[in-house]
Scaffold this active site. Structure first.
Site, PDB file in Angstrom:
ATOM      1  CD  GLU B 211      -1.309  -0.206   3.702  1.00 44.36           C
ATOM      2  OE1 GLU B 211      -2.324  -0.888   3.553  1.00 44.36           O
ATOM      3  OE2 GLU B 211      -1.047   0.385   4.762  1.00 44.36           O
ATOM      4  CG  HIS B 249      -2.748   1.015   7.945  1.00 43.82           C
ATOM      5  ND1 HIS B 249      -2.313   0.021   7.124  1.00 43.82           N
ATOM      6  CD2 HIS B 249      -3.750   0.494   8.674  1.00 43.82           C
ATOM      7  CE1 HIS B 249      -3.030  -1.054   7.344  1.00 43.82           C
ATOM      8  NE2 HIS B 249      -3.918  -0.794   8.276  1.00 43.82           N
TER       9      HIS B 249
END
Lengths: 380, 288
Positions: B211, B249
Site C-alpha cells: 500500500e 494506518h
C-alpha cells in the site's frame, strides 16, 4: 497532531531552548498590550497550521504598539488556505545574522530518529533538500542511547558553526531532543535557528507534530488540538472510533480495514466511478459504530450511491448487518445501497439484510460495478 | 514446508485472559495450532478454555514450563512495548504482535532491542500469519485459505483475506500467508518474507500486497529483480488516495511525494512483477 508555532516554542522553552520573549494574542488590543510591554519593533505572526503563512501575508512587521494593534486586527480577520486566523504571536523583531535549520524526525527507513541540520536555513529549506541535499547534515540517534554530545559536535562541525556557539548549540540540540522524546513527537523543528545580532542563538520559529498513538500519555498536550484543521465530519467519525476522510466523488464507501478501504476506492475508480470518501470502521465494529458511519456518509450531499464492503475477520457479518438495519431505520436514505458481505458470519448477515431494500453482490468487482451503475441511476 | 510457523510451532499467548486474546486463542486451538501456554501477570496457575491452556505469570516461566518457541501478543497498546521486550528476553525465537496504535517511539526502541538480540518480530498492527492446514498464529480466518503453493505477504489485514478467499475460490492454496502490518516501524518486512519464500520448497509463486507510504515496496522490487527466481504477482492499495492524508494506518501516508502507488507500481513492473488492477484479479493472474 500538529502544534502551533507558539505552542511548540513554549515546549522548546521548557527544555532550555532560547526563544523570543513574545506572547500570543487573540484580539488587536491584546497584541497592542504585548507590543507595549516588549517595546520597540515587533513581528506579528498568524497562528494557523499551514505552510506559507508569510507569502500569504500572515506575518507582518510593526514599528510600534499602535501599528501592532492595526496589523493584528488585519491578520486576525484573515483566512489562510481555508483556515481562519484566531491567534497571532507577537514577538520582538530580531536582528538576524544567519539562519540555521535544525530538526529531529523519525527516519522510517533507518527505524530511528534523525537530527538534521543545515547552514542554509530559512523558508527555502525544502528547496535546499531537493536541489542540494549534501547541504543537509544528518545524524542518526540510537533510540536506546539517546542523542550524545559528540553527535552534536559532529553536527556543529558539519554546518560550520562558529566555535564560540558550540556550547549554546549543545543546549539547543539537547533541549530539542528532550522535547521530541518526552512529547512523543514525530517532528520537532526549529527553522530558523538564528544567530542574532548580539551573537547568541534563538529559535525564531518552531514546529511540532505529535504521535496520535502516544497522546494518551500526554493529556496536557492532547488539549492543544486545533479543531479548525479537521473537518467536522472527521471529528464526528473520530468520536466513534472510525477513520473518515471526505473526498470529492459520488460513491460513499464503508469498509473494514484501511488497506481494503483503499482497495475499494481504487476499484470504484477502476470501473469508472469516483469515491466520495475513505471510511474504515476498524476491527470488531459494533452496530453503533456502523450506524454512525452510515449517517456520516449520507450527510455528504454529493453521495449518489453507497457501497458497503465488509470482509469479516474480527468483524462479524451479522453485527454489521444489524448496524446497517438500525441506521436505515433512522436515516431512511434516498440513494441506492450496494452491500457485499464476506468472511465471518457473512451468511447470517446476508440473511438479515434480505428483507431490506438493498442491492447485493458476491465479489468486490461485482459490488463496485453495481455501485458505479447505481450512482449513474442505471440500477435501483 | 512453509515459512515461520507450522505444526511444530509451540505457541504462548501473551494477554490470553483478555476478551480478544481469549476469543482468538480458542480460534487458534480449534484450527489445530499447538497453543501450549498463555500469560497474564497475577493469574499464573489458572487454566483457560476448559483446561486446554495453562496460564503463567510471565513469558519466561511459560517457556521454561512448556518449551514454547513462539509468542503472540494480544496486549493493548499501553502495554505492548513491555510485552514485546518481555518476549524478547523469554527464550522464544519468534514474536508476533497484533496490537494496533503502538507509539512509534516505543517501536523504535523495541526494534533496536530485537536487532541486538537477533530475534524475529512480526508486527505490530498486523493480522499474524497462517500456514493452512498446520498453524494459525493470529486472526486470519482459517476457513478462507487452503494449503497450496502460493506464498502471500501483505501489509494489509482484510485486503489479505480478500485475496486468500479469491485464491480459494479458484482452487488455489497458500503455503504461508504473512501479514506484516502497516506501521512505519515494525519487525519482519517484505524482503525478509520474499527471501524465505524463495528458499521454501512448498512455495512456487508469491503474492505481495502493498500500500501507499514508505519505500518498502520499492526496496522489495529491487530484491525481486536481483534475487527471486519464483514469479511474483502484486497489488498496491491506495491509487486514489489523496496526497498528505492519513488513511488510518500510520504507514499509509504519502510523505513528500515518496511512496505513491504509481511509483510503487512502476518499480515493481520494472522488476518483472505483474501488478493487478484490483485484488480479485490477482487470482486470475496467477492462474494465467
Amino acid at each position: 497532531m500538529k502544534l502551533h508555532e507558539y505552542q511548540s516554542k513554549q515546549i522548546f522553552a521548557q527544555y532550555g531552548v532560547p526563544v523570543p520573549k513574545g506572547r500570543v494574542a487573540s484580539t488587536p488590543a491584546e497584541a497592542r498590550q504585548i507590543a507595549q510591554e516588549l517595546g520597540g519593533r515587533v513581528v506579528i505572526k498568524s497562528q494557523v497550521l499551514v505552510g506559507g503563512r508569510g507569502k500569504a501575508g500572515g506575518i507582518k512587521l510593526a514599528k510600534d504598539a499602535e501599528e501592532a494593534e492595526k496589523l493584528a486586527g488585519d491578520i486576525l480577520t484573515m483566512t489562510i488556505k481555508g483556515l481562519p486566523v484566531r491567534k497571532v504571536l507577537v514577538d520582538p523583531a530580531a536582528e538576524i545574522k544567519t539562519e540555521i535549520y535544525l530538526g529531529i524526525t523519525n527516519d522510517r527507513a533507518a527505524r530511528r530518529p534523525v537530527l538534521m541540520g543545515s547552514a542554509a536555513g530559512g523558508v527555502d529549506i525544502e528547496e535546499v533538500a531537493a536541489t542540494t541535499p549534501e547541504k543537509i547534515i544528518k545524524v542518526h540517534i540510537d533510540p536506546l542511547m539517546g542523542l550524545q554530545d559528540y553527535q552534536i559536535l559532529d553536527m556543529a562541525l558539519g554546518i560550520e558553526l562558529p566555535k564560540e556557539l558550540w556550547g549554546e548549540f549543545n543546549t539547543v540540540c539537547q533541549g530539542l531532543w528532550r522535547a521530541y522524546k518526552e512529547s512523543d513527537a514525530t517532528l520537532a523543528e526549529i527553522n530558523p535557528l538564528a544567530i542574532l545580532g548580539d551573537g547568541h542563538l534563538a529559535a525564531l520559529d518552531g514546529k511540532m507534530i505529535l504521535d496520535e498513538n502516544a497522546l494518551y500519555r500526554h493529556p496536557e498536550l492532547a488539549e492543544k488540538r486545533d479543531l479548525d484543521v479537521e473537518a467536522e465530519s472527521e471529528i464526528e467519525a473520530n468520536k466513534y472510533g472510525l477513520t473518515y476522510i471526505k473526498l470529492e466523488g459520488e460513491i460513499g464507501c464503508m469498509v473494514n480495514g484501511a488497506g481494503l478501504a483503499m482497495a475499494t476506492m481504487d476499484i470504484i475508480k477502476h470501473f469508472g466511478g469516483e469515491p466520495a470518501n475513505f471510511l474504515d470502521i476498524g476491527g470488531g465494529a459494533t452496530a453503533e459504530k456502523v450506524s454512525a458511519a452510515i449517517r456520516i456518509i449520507l450527510k455528504d450531499p454529493n453521495v449518489k450511491a453507497v457501497l458497503f464492503n465488509i470482509f469479516g475477520g474480527i468483524t462479524r457479518g451479522d453485527v454489521v448487518a444489524e448496524g446497517i438495519l438500525t441506521a436505515l431505520d433512522e436515516v431512511k436514505p434516498s440513494v441506492p445501497l450496494v452491500v457485499r458481505l464476506a468472511g465471518t458470519n457473512a451468511a447470517e448477515g446476508r440473511a438479515m439484510l434480505a428483507g431490506a431494500n438493498m442491492i447485493t453482490a458476491e465479489t468486490l468487482a461485482e459490488a463496485a460495478q453495481k455501485a458505479v451503475a447505481a450512482a449513474k441511476g442505471e440500477l435501483k | 514446508m512453509s515459512i515461520l510457523v507450522d505444526k511444530n510451532t509451540r505457541l504462548v499467548v501473551q494477554g490470553v485472559t483478555g476478551r480478544e486474546g481469549l476469543f482468538h486463542t480458542e480460534q487458534m486451538v480449534n484450527y489445530g495450532t499447538q497453543v501450549v501456554a498463555g500469560t497474564r501477570p497475577g493469574k499464573g496457575g489458572e487454566w483457560v478454555l476448559d483446561g486446554k491452556v495453562p496460564v503463567f505469570d510471565s513469558v519466561k516461566v511459560a517457556v521454561e514450563a512448556t518449551g514454547a518457541n513462539t509468542s503472540i501478543i494480544f496486549v493493548p497498546a499501553k502495554g505492548a512495548k513491555d510485552a514485546m521486550l518481555e518476549a524478547a528476553d523469554s527464550g522464544v525465537e519468534f514474536v508476533v504482535c497484533l496490537t494496533e496504535h503502538v507509539p512509534v517511539q516505543d517501536m523504535m526502541i523495541v526494534r533496536s532491542y530485537y536487532d541486538q538480540k537477533g530475534i524475529r518480530l512480526l508486527g505490530p498492527n498486523c493480522p499474524g500469519l497462517l500456514t493452512p492446514g498446520e498453524a494459525k498464529v493470529g486472526i486470519i480466518p482459517g476457513d478462507i485459505a487452503i494449503p497450496g503453493d502460493v506464498g502471500v505477504v501483505s501489509r494489509s489485514g482484510t485486503l489479505t483475506y480478500e485475496v486468500l478467499y479469491a485464491l480459494k475460490e479458484r482452487g488455489m492454496g497458500a503455503s504461508t500467508c504473512v501479514g506484516i502490518g502497516g506501521d512505519p516501524v515494525n519487525g519482519t518486512n517484505f524482503i525478509d518474507c520474499l527471501r524465505m519464500f524463495e528458499e521454501d520448497d512448498q512455495t512456487d509463486r508469491v503474492v505481495m500486497i502493498g500500500e501507499i507510504g514508505g519505500t518498502d515496496e520499492e526496496k522489495a522490487a529491487e530484491f525481486i529483480n536481483k534475487h527471486m527466481t519464483k514469479p511474483v504477482v502484486s497489488f498496491i492499495a491506495g491509487k486514489t488516495a489523496p496526497p498528505g492524508k492519513r488513511m488510518g494506518h500510520a504507514g499509509a501516508i504519502v510523505e513528500g511525494g515518496e511512496g505513491t502507488a504509481a511509483e510503487k507500481v512502476k518499480a515493481l513492473e520494472k522488476a518483472g512483477v505483474r501488478v493487478a488492477d484490483h485484488p480479485e484479479q490477482i487470482a486470475e493472474m496467477l492462474a494465467g
